[in-house]
Design an enzyme around this catalytic site. Structure first.
Site, PDB file in Angstrom:
ATOM      1  N   GLU A  46      -1.749  -8.780   3.915  1.00 37.30           N
ATOM      2  CA  GLU A  46      -1.606  -9.173   5.486  1.00 37.30           C
ATOM      3  C   GLU A  46      -2.712  -9.529   6.277  1.00 37.30           C
ATOM      4  O   GLU A  46      -2.970 -10.385   7.116  1.00 37.30           O
ATOM      5  CB  GLU A  46      -0.813  -8.077   6.306  1.00 37.30           C
ATOM      6  CG  GLU A  46      -1.582  -6.767   6.916  1.00 37.30           C
ATOM      7  CD  GLU A  46      -1.958  -5.721   5.666  1.00 37.30           C
ATOM      8  OE1 GLU A  46      -2.353  -4.895   5.986  1.00 37.30           O
ATOM      9  OE2 GLU A  46      -1.335  -6.059   4.560  1.00 37.30           O
ATOM     10  N   CYS A  74       0.649  -1.350   0.122  1.00 31.13           N
ATOM     11  CA  CYS A  74      -0.056   0.032  -0.057  1.00 31.13           C
ATOM     12  C   CYS A  74       0.854   1.185  -0.070  1.00 31.13           C
ATOM     13  O   CYS A  74       1.464   1.702  -1.158  1.00 31.13           O
ATOM     14  CB  CYS A  74      -1.056  -0.184   1.154  1.00 31.13           C
ATOM     15  SG  CYS A  74      -2.469   1.128   0.897  1.00 31.13           S
ATOM     16  N   HIS A 113      -3.710  -4.913   0.611  1.00 30.34           N
ATOM     17  CA  HIS A 113      -3.471  -5.300   2.086  1.00 30.34           C
ATOM     18  C   HIS A 113      -3.363  -6.645   2.097  1.00 30.34           C
ATOM     19  O   HIS A 113      -4.195  -7.494   2.783  1.00 30.34           O
ATOM     20  CB  HIS A 113      -4.346  -4.888   2.748  1.00 30.34           C
ATOM     21  CG  HIS A 113      -3.595  -3.350   3.325  1.00 30.34           C
ATOM     22  ND1 HIS A 113      -3.038  -2.831   4.124  1.00 30.34           N
ATOM     23  CD2 HIS A 113      -4.395  -2.100   2.706  1.00 30.34           C
ATOM     24  CE1 HIS A 113      -2.846  -1.512   4.084  1.00 30.34           C
ATOM     25  NE2 HIS A 113      -3.708  -0.981   3.044  1.00 30.34           N
TER      26      HIS A 113
END
Length: 235
Positions: A216, A113, A214
């Site tokens: 994660e 990001c 994202h």
């Protein structure tokens, strides 16, 4: 015995409330840590301290540039848009330093990001400061404090495609800025349905990849797995 690679992750300095405390803290969402651990890496949090990059990079096997606040438009010679957030001067300086050192050492790097955006800026690229003004919609950042979703298609043969395949139907998204002009040596390797660049990479490096979404917070850890594999034996 093969040692698990040490993966440095950039953090942010923010005022935060926790327990009985309300003070300045160095922060990182836990999802970054758990994603790295899930694929066999050892995460180490890196506070935004310009001037410490050389010593840190020498001790790392891989690097993650985490998401966060907008990059200062001063870094790419642009006038600040009214929609651009407050600059984090310490973080910008620290991460630009890290990117240069990581590139010189061919340190495997995954930029997420904001990380993708400052990677592009470090190579002389520029950013769209507010995507809704360009696209006419807020699909990339539809929820305050949460994630939207959209698909991503990949360029065959790229590092990104090798990690996640032809594309992903839905990725978690939370950004109002994006790549405008690409930095030197970088190529686009992923796009959303509206044409926004969603991934960039450097073909001259073994592993230098930035994604605008994202990973994660996704159930699959393909990108972190690819980073950790590339980081094995990096030192």
């Amino acid at each position: 015995m093969i040692k698990s690679p040490v993966i440095g992750v950039t953090t942010y300095r923010e005022r935060a409330m926790y327990g009985q405390w309300d003070n300045v803290a160095v922060l990182l969402p836990e999802a970054y840590v758990s994603s790295i651990r899930a694929v066999g890496g050892v995460p180490v949090l890196l506070p935004p301290e310009p001037g410490t990059g050389v010593e840190l990079v020498e001790r790392l096997d891989g690097l993650v540039l985490a998401g966060g606040a907008d990059v200062s438009p001063d870094r790419y010679n642009a006038i600040k848009d009214v929609a651009t957030g407050e600059a984090r001067i310490d973080r910008d300086g620290f991460e630009l330093e890290l990117i240069q050192l990581a590139w010189e050492r061919a340190l495997p790097t995954l930029a997420i990001c904001r990380g993708l955006q400052i990677l592009n800026v470090a190579r002389g690229g520029t950013l769209v400061q507010h995507l809704p003004d360009l696209l006419g919609h807020e699909q990339h950042d539809p929820v305050s404090g949460g994630f939207g979703s959209h698909g991503v298609r990949t360029q065959p043969g790229t590092l990104l495609a090798k990690a996640i395949g032809d594309g992903v139907e839905s990725v978690p998204t939370h950004h109002h800025q994006a790549v405008d002009s690409l930095g030197v040596g970088l190529v686009a390797s992923g796009w959303s349905e509206d044409g926004t660049i969603e991934a960039i990479e450097d073909p001259s490096q073994d592993f230098l990849l930035g994604v605008q979404w994202h990973p994660e917070v996704m159930d699959e850890h393909d990108l972190f797995r690819a980073l950790v594999r590339a980081s094995q034996g990096a030192r």
